[in-house]
Design a protein around this motif. Structure first.
Motif, PDB file in Angstrom:
ATOM      1  N   ASN A  62       0.835  -1.186   0.000  1.00  0.00           N
ATOM      2  CA  ASN A  62       0.000   0.000   0.000  1.00  0.00           C
ATOM      3  C   ASN A  62       0.876   1.244   0.000  1.00  0.00           C
ATOM      4  N   LYS A  63       0.571   2.163  -0.899  1.00  0.00           N
ATOM      5  CA  LYS A  63       1.348   3.390  -1.023  1.00  0.00           C
ATOM      6  C   LYS A  63       0.967   4.370   0.087  1.00  0.00           C
ATOM      7  N   GLY A  64       1.967   5.011   0.639  1.00  0.00           N
ATOM      8  CA  GLY A  64       1.740   5.966   1.705  1.00  0.00           C
ATOM      9  C   GLY A  64       1.125   7.266   1.228  1.00  0.00           C
ATOM     10  N   LEU A  65       1.267   7.575  -0.065  1.00  0.00           N
ATOM     11  CA  LEU A  65       0.704   8.817  -0.584  1.00  0.00           C
ATOM     12  C   LEU A  65       0.146   8.588  -1.977  1.00  0.00           C
ATOM     13  N   ARG A  66      -1.091   9.030  -2.156  1.00  0.00           N
ATOM     14  CA  ARG A  66      -1.746   8.928  -3.462  1.00  0.00           C
ATOM     15  C   ARG A  66      -2.443  10.238  -3.784  1.00  0.00           C
ATOM     16  N   ILE A  67      -2.434  10.615  -5.056  1.00  0.00           N
ATOM     17  CA  ILE A  67      -3.210  11.756  -5.534  1.00  0.00           C
ATOM     18  C   ILE A  67      -4.346  11.196  -6.378  1.00  0.00           C
ATOM     19  N   ILE A  68      -5.563  11.594  -6.036  1.00  0.00           N
ATOM     20  CA  ILE A  68      -6.742  11.078  -6.725  1.00  0.00           C
ATOM     21  C   ILE A  68      -7.515  12.265  -7.302  1.00  0.00           C
ATOM     22  N   THR A  69      -7.887  12.171  -8.581  1.00  0.00           N
ATOM     23  CA  THR A  69      -8.742  13.187  -9.196  1.00  0.00           C
ATOM     24  C   THR A  69     -10.177  12.693  -9.149  1.00  0.00           C
ATOM     25  N   THR A  70     -11.066  13.527  -8.650  1.00  0.00           N
ATOM     26  CA  THR A  70     -12.472  13.146  -8.561  1.00  0.00           C
ATOM     27  C   THR A  70     -13.320  14.177  -9.293  1.00  0.00           C
TER      28      THR A  70
END
Length: 200
Positions: A62-70
């Motif tokens: 599991n990645k500690g940081l994610r950027i998600i576009t919603t």
């Protein structure tokens, strides 16, 4: 006699090295940069917090940081520390995120959810362990409870930098008298390379 003097000298040195020699929580923060260094850090309730990858399921890391576009115009930063014994998480949602500009986004109400289930404004919420309450507590932002300042945005189709500083106050979802501060927050992320970046 020499042994006695050595023991006395060693004892004096040992006791002179107290907790003041330990690095401050603030000194652990990454520098403020604007070159896509893929760094993130802040103080949550006075304690240093940063993303750290880990394994919470059997077959996947599991990645500690994610950027998600919603909803095409909103951006969410999902930050987790998967390595600590008492894991912590932080989510920052920016409504109507504008590329190629410097903007200040004011923190508003959070319902503790995200993406389509979250509210239609900029907000944050976190989950942290509280020793004085012997358990995990959830905290959410409220109207005008802080801000996130995005600066030096670049979006060329290839390079996409997200640089920011932020400070905010959050309230316990179960106790309106319990608040925490998230301060000295900063990140410098290059979304294009983030998926290949490890956070230890």
């Amino acid at each position: 006699m020499k042994n006695l003097l050595f023991i006395i000298a060693f004892t004096a040195i040992f006791y002179s090295c107290d907790s003041d020699d330990a690095p401050s929580q603030e000194s652990l923060l990454p520098p403020i940069t604007m070159t896509g260094e893929n760094t993130f850090g802040c103080l949550i309730d006075g304690k240093f917090f940063k993303p750290r990858d880990g394994r919470i399921t059997v077959n996947s890391d599991n990645k500690g940081l994610r950027i998600i576009t919603t909803e095409s115009t909103n951006v969410e930063y999902k930050i987790d520390d998967f390595k600590s014994n008492k894991t912590s998480s932080l989510l920052i949602h920016i409504e109507n995120f504008r590329y190629n500009s410097s903007e200040i986004y004011l923190m508003q109400d959070s319902n503790g959810l995200s993406s389509l289930d979250g509210l239609n404004n900029t907000y944050a919420h976190c989950r942290i362990w509280k020793n004085d309450q012997l358990g995990y507590q959830r905290y959410i932002t409220f109207p005008d409870s802080g801000q996130i300042e995005i600066s030096n945005q670049i979006n060329t189709g290839v390079t996409n930098f997200h640089n920011a500083t932020f400070d905010m106050k959050l309230i316990n979802t179960q106790n309106v008298n319990d608040t925490i501060n998230i301060v000295l927050g900063r990140f410098d992320l290059e979304a294009f390379t983030l998926q290949n970046t490890s956070f230890n």
